[in-house]
Design a protein around this motif. Structure first.
Motif, short mmCIF file in Angstrom:
data_model
loop_
_atom_site.label_atom_id
_atom_site.label_comp_id
_atom_site.label_asym_id
_atom_site.label_seq_id
_atom_site.Cartn_x
_atom_site.Cartn_y
_atom_site.Cartn_z
N SER A 1 0.86 -0.81 -0.22
CA SER A 1 -0.23 0.36 -0.65
C SER A 1 1.38 1.75 -0.02
CB SER A 1 -1.21 -0.19 0.94
OG SER A 1 -1.60 1.67 1.23
N GLU A 2 0.93 1.85 -1.05
CA GLU A 2 1.49 3.00 -1.29
C GLU A 2 1.39 4.41 -0.50
OE1 GLU A 2 2.80 6.71 -4.35
OE2 GLU A 2 1.57 5.19 -5.34
N LYS A 3 -0.23 4.05 0.01
CA LYS A 3 -0.52 4.98 1.23
C LYS A 3 0.39 4.87 1.97
CE LYS A 3 -4.39 7.39 2.49
NZ LYS A 3 -6.06 7.35 2.55
N ALA A 4 0.25 3.36 3.08
CA ALA A 4 0.77 3.13 4.26
C ALA A 4 2.04 3.32 4.48
CB ALA A 4 0.19 1.88 4.08
N GLY A 5 2.52 3.26 3.26
CA GLY A 5 4.47 3.76 3.16
C GLY A 5 4.88 5.14 3.53
N GLN A 6 3.54 5.70 2.92
CA GLN A 6 3.83 7.41 3.28
C GLN A 6 3.55 7.68 4.21
OE1 GLN A 6 1.23 8.71 -0.24
NE2 GLN A 6 3.15 8.45 -1.66
N GLU A 7 2.37 7.07 4.80
CA GLU A 7 2.31 7.71 6.58
C GLU A 7 2.57 7.19 6.93
OE1 GLU A 7 0.18 8.96 9.67
OE2 GLU A 7 0.21 9.04 7.73
N THR A 8 4.20 5.96 7.04
CA THR A 8 5.35 5.64 7.99
C THR A 8 6.07 6.75 7.82
OG1 THR A 8 4.52 3.81 7.99
CG2 THR A 8 6.92 3.70 8.87
N VAL A 9 6.52 6.90 6.13
CA VAL A 9 7.33 8.22 6.14
C VAL A 9 7.15 9.30 6.55
CG1 VAL A 9 8.61 9.68 4.13
CG2 VAL A 9 7.89 7.24 4.22
N SER A 10 5.58 9.99 6.23
CA SER A 10 5.23 11.22 7.56
C SER A 10 5.42 11.22 9.22
CB SER A 10 4.12 11.29 7.47
OG SER A 10 3.94 11.86 6.12
N LEU A 11 5.27 9.66 9.80
CA LEU A 11 5.06 9.53 10.91
C LEU A 11 6.78 9.93 11.54
CD1 LEU A 11 2.99 6.63 11.75
CD2 LEU A 11 2.70 8.82 12.53
N SER A 12 7.97 8.59 10.61
CA SER A 12 9.23 9.08 10.57
C SER A 12 9.81 10.27 11.13
CB SER A 12 9.71 8.55 10.29
OG SER A 12 9.91 9.29 8.52
N PHE A 13 9.30 11.66 9.84
CA PHE A 13 10.08 12.81 10.60
C PHE A 13 9.28 13.55 11.17
CE2 PHE A 13 10.40 12.21 5.30
CZ PHE A 13 12.26 12.28 5.53
N ARG A 14 8.10 12.97 11.80
CA ARG A 14 7.19 13.71 12.79
C ARG A 14 7.96 13.35 14.23
NH1 ARG A 14 1.59 12.10 11.83
NH2 ARG A 14 1.28 11.57 10.61
N LYS A 15 7.94 12.59 14.43
CA LYS A 15 8.63 11.89 15.47
C LYS A 15 10.39 12.54 15.52
CE LYS A 15 8.66 7.74 17.32
NZ LYS A 15 8.42 6.96 17.97
N LYS A 16 11.21 12.46 14.26
CA LYS A 16 12.28 13.30 14.32
C LYS A 16 12.44 14.91 15.29
CE LYS A 16 15.48 10.49 11.51
NZ LYS A 16 15.90 10.84 10.31
N SER A 17 10.70 15.78 14.15
CA SER A 17 11.77 17.16 14.34
C SER A 17 10.62 16.59 16.16
CB SER A 17 10.25 17.66 13.58
OG SER A 17 8.89 17.29 13.98
N ARG A 18 10.18 16.34 16.63
CA ARG A 18 9.28 16.44 18.09
C ARG A 18 10.36 15.98 19.07
NH1 ARG A 18 3.99 13.63 16.82
NH2 ARG A 18 5.27 11.74 18.09
N GLY A 19 11.75 14.88 18.12
CA GLY A 19 12.57 14.57 19.05
C GLY A 19 11.92 13.11 20.07
N ASP A 20 11.05 12.65 19.19
CA ASP A 20 10.87 11.42 20.28
C ASP A 20 12.01 9.82 20.20
OD1 ASP A 20 8.24 12.99 21.05
OD2 ASP A 20 7.27 11.56 19.58
#
Length: 56
Positions: free
Chosen positions: A37-56
Motif C-alpha cells: 500500500s503506497e498510502k500506508a508506506g507514505q504514512e510511515t514516512v510522515s510519522l518518522s519525520f514527525r517523530k524526528k522533528s519532535r525529538g521523540d
C-alpha cells in the motif's frame, strides 16, 4: 549516528514493519520503506519525520 547504515524495510506501512522502520529512523539510518500500500508506506514516512522533528 548511523549515517553509514542503510536499511530496506518490507511491509513498512503497518504493524511490525512500521515499528522497525520508525525505530531505524530514530537512529538516523537511511531507510527505504516498501509496502503493498503506497498510502500506508507514505504514512510511515510522515510519522518518522514527525517523530524526528519532535525529538521523540
Amino acid at each position: 549516528m548511523n549515517q553509514d547504515k542503510v536499511a530496506i524495510v518490507t511491509g513498512g506501512g503497518s504493524g511490525l514493519g512500521q515499528a522497525v522502520a520508525l525505530k531505524l529512523a530514530e537512529s538516523d539510518a537511511s531507510i527505504t520503506i516498501v509496502d503493498i500500500s503506497e498510502k500506508a508506506g507514505q504514512e510511515t514516512v510522515s510519522l518518522s519525520f514527525r517523530k524526528k522533528s519532535r525529538g521523540d
